[in-house]
Design a protein around this motif. Structure first.
Motif, PDB file in Angstrom:
ATOM      1  N   ASP A 113       7.490  12.880  -9.482  1.00  0.00           N
ATOM      2  CA  ASP A 113       6.662  12.331  -8.416  1.00  0.00           C
ATOM      3  C   ASP A 113       6.847  10.806  -8.459  1.00  0.00           C
ATOM      4  OD1 ASP A 113       4.887  12.482  -6.366  1.00  0.00           O
ATOM      5  OD2 ASP A 113       3.271  13.425  -7.527  1.00  0.00           O
ATOM      6  N   SER A 114       7.090  10.172  -7.313  1.00  0.00           N
ATOM      7  CA  SER A 114       7.516   8.765  -7.334  1.00  0.00           C
ATOM      8  C   SER A 114       6.482   7.857  -8.002  1.00  0.00           C
ATOM      9  CB  SER A 114       7.812   8.279  -5.917  1.00  0.00           C
ATOM     10  OG  SER A 114       6.663   8.397  -5.113  1.00  0.00           O
ATOM     11  N   GLU A 115       5.197   8.127  -7.753  1.00  0.00           N
ATOM     12  CA  GLU A 115       4.146   7.283  -8.328  1.00  0.00           C
ATOM     13  C   GLU A 115       4.143   7.404  -9.856  1.00  0.00           C
ATOM     14  OE1 GLU A 115       3.846   9.475  -6.000  1.00  0.00           O
ATOM     15  OE2 GLU A 115       3.098   8.453  -4.212  1.00  0.00           O
ATOM     16  N   ASN A 143      -2.826  14.725  -1.157  1.00  0.00           N
ATOM     17  CA  ASN A 143      -1.719  14.444  -2.070  1.00  0.00           C
ATOM     18  C   ASN A 143      -2.100  13.378  -3.101  1.00  0.00           C
ATOM     19  OD1 ASN A 143       1.097  14.746  -2.891  1.00  0.00           O
ATOM     20  ND2 ASN A 143       1.350  12.670  -2.113  1.00  0.00           N
ATOM     21  N   GLU A 181      -2.432  13.657  -7.090  1.00  0.00           N
ATOM     22  CA  GLU A 181      -1.683  12.737  -7.960  1.00  0.00           C
ATOM     23  C   GLU A 181      -2.582  12.014  -8.961  1.00  0.00           C
ATOM     24  OE1 GLU A 181       2.126  11.987  -5.023  1.00  0.00           O
ATOM     25  OE2 GLU A 181       0.699  10.364  -5.298  1.00  0.00           O
ATOM     26  N   LYS A 199       3.780  18.867  -8.884  1.00  0.00           N
ATOM     27  CA  LYS A 199       2.537  18.280  -9.391  1.00  0.00           C
ATOM     28  C   LYS A 199       1.453  19.329  -9.581  1.00  0.00           C
ATOM     29  CE  LYS A 199       2.788  15.978  -5.555  1.00  0.00           C
ATOM     30  NZ  LYS A 199       2.770  14.743  -4.793  1.00  0.00           N
TER      31      LYS A 199
HETATM   32 MG    MG Z   1       4.032  11.170  -4.813  1.00  0.00          MG
END
Ligand code: MG
Length: 375
Positions: free
Chosen positions: A139-141, A204, A208, A117
């Motif tokens: 990135d999961s989001e 974090n 994000e 990221k």
């Molecule tokens: Mg994440």
């Protein structure tokens, strides 16, 4: 057969990516691997196991030369490897040192599955200038947002909502006495040490928010974040008609990694599905921005744009490293980032021209953060 290069192959993302490749040998072929100086033995072992012809490392690989695997070494070795012709480069490097390789990959015409990221936080405008279709988020989001956005049009989006587990200190009032061990004990996700500390400070989530701004070309006013302690919903998109789409799966990075590597295909059983027949309670709550000032600080830096977010990230990298070495208190991490941003933010260039600009700003931020922390 998709040919992939994995940058940061010995880290958490890289190791899980190789597990996916091992489980699907007819779908993926690894054509290059890179790792830093600390894990050369593991890097070479991975190269042998997956029959990888070329590896890159910043470390000393002289002991491995002449054994049938081409070795690129030196400071920019990952950047050189990222430009190799392939179908997809997975960037699993931690920290803004991942920016150079991301830029090299997209400049060479490669698609990047981006877990790094910091590439977007430090140099988002530079990366995205190559085109939004070049980057598939890991990135999961952001993988969740990417998936939800496939269901509608961008100009029908009212806002996106990133979920945050809240980290291990969601309900802890006194953060000054937090130890490294406390901070590394994440309640829902198993990740590398830097991102785990960043989750504990909520830096974090700040990173994000900036990442989402660049990836999806959204103004900061349309990017929210909310605490969802169970980490099953990875993010949501709210459309103008009042409908919200969410992506849900158990907290496991294999899902987003496999999705990015195989996109637009989906890999069978990439991760365990949710057991919908079991009783669940999923909760949501607002973020306490007083205890966790990192979110608002990140947002402010994002609004300022240009080099400010690179300063935010670089100062945080120095402070996190000092915390992991038990040289500073947990609360000093974000305090230091705030001070560095305040001092250097005004003089940061409003527009980044190239990687050299980013490196110069980061150097100043790292120097000042080190001075302030006495490390
Ligand atoms: Mg994440």
């Amino acid at each position: 057969m998709r040919e992939i290069v994995i940058l940061g192959s010995t880290g958490s993302i890289g190791v899980q990516a190789l597990e996916i490749v091992a489980a699907h040998p007819t779908k993926f072929k690894v054509v290059g691997l890179s790792a830093g100086s600390r894990n050369i033995d593991l890097l070479m072992e991975q190269a042998h196991r997956f029959h990888v012809p070329i590896v890159a490392t910043t470390g000393d690989a002289s002991a491995y030369r002449g054994k049938g695997i081409e070795i690129i070494d030196g400071e920019n070795s990952s950047t050189t490897l990222a430009a190799l012709t392939c179908d997809i480069v997975l960037n699993g490097i931690t920290g803004s040192i991942g920016l150079g390789p991301t830029l090299a990959a997209v400049a060479a015409g490669n698609i990047v599955a981006l877990a790094n990221k910091e590439s977007l936080v430090a140099g988002g405008d530079l990366v995205m200038a190559y085109g939004r279709e070049k980057i598939i988020p890991v990135d999961s989001e952001h993988s969740a947002l990417f998936q939800c956005l496939l269901a509608g049009r961008m100009n029908d989006v009212r806002k996106v909502v990133l979920t945050a587990s809240g980290g291990p200190f969601r309900d802890r009032s006194d953060l000054s006495s937090v130890t490294v061990k406390d901070a590394l004990n994440h309640p829902t996700w198993s990740m590398g040490s830097v991102v785990t500390i960043n989750s504990a400070t909520l830096v974090n989530k700040g990173l994000e928010i900036i990442e989402a701004h660049h990836l999806f070309d959204l103004p900061y006013s349309k990017i929210d974040a909310v605490i969802h302690p169970q980490s099953y919903i990875h993010s949501m998109v709210e459309f103008k008609d009042g409908s919200t789409l969410a992506q849900a799966s158990p907290p496991n990075m294999k899902g987003p990694i496999a999705y990015a590597l195989a996109y637009p295909d989906r890999i069978s059983e990439a991760t365990e599905p949710i057991d919908w027949l079991r009783k669940h309670s999923w909760t949501f709550e607002p973020i306490d921005t007083e205890r966790f000032p990192a979110i608002e600080l990140a947002r402010r830096c994002g609004e300022l744009g240009g080099g400010t977010t690179a300063i935010f990230n670089a100062a945080n990298e120095v402070a996190v490293d000092a915390f992991l070495k038990e040289k500073i208190a947990f609360t000093e991490i974000v305090e230091t980032v705030e001070k560095v941003v305040q001092k250097l933010g005004a003089s940061a260039p409003a527009r980044l021209r190239d990687l050299t600009d980013v490196s110069a700003i980061e150097k100043d931020a790292r120097t000042l953060a080190s001075e302030l922390l006495g490390v």
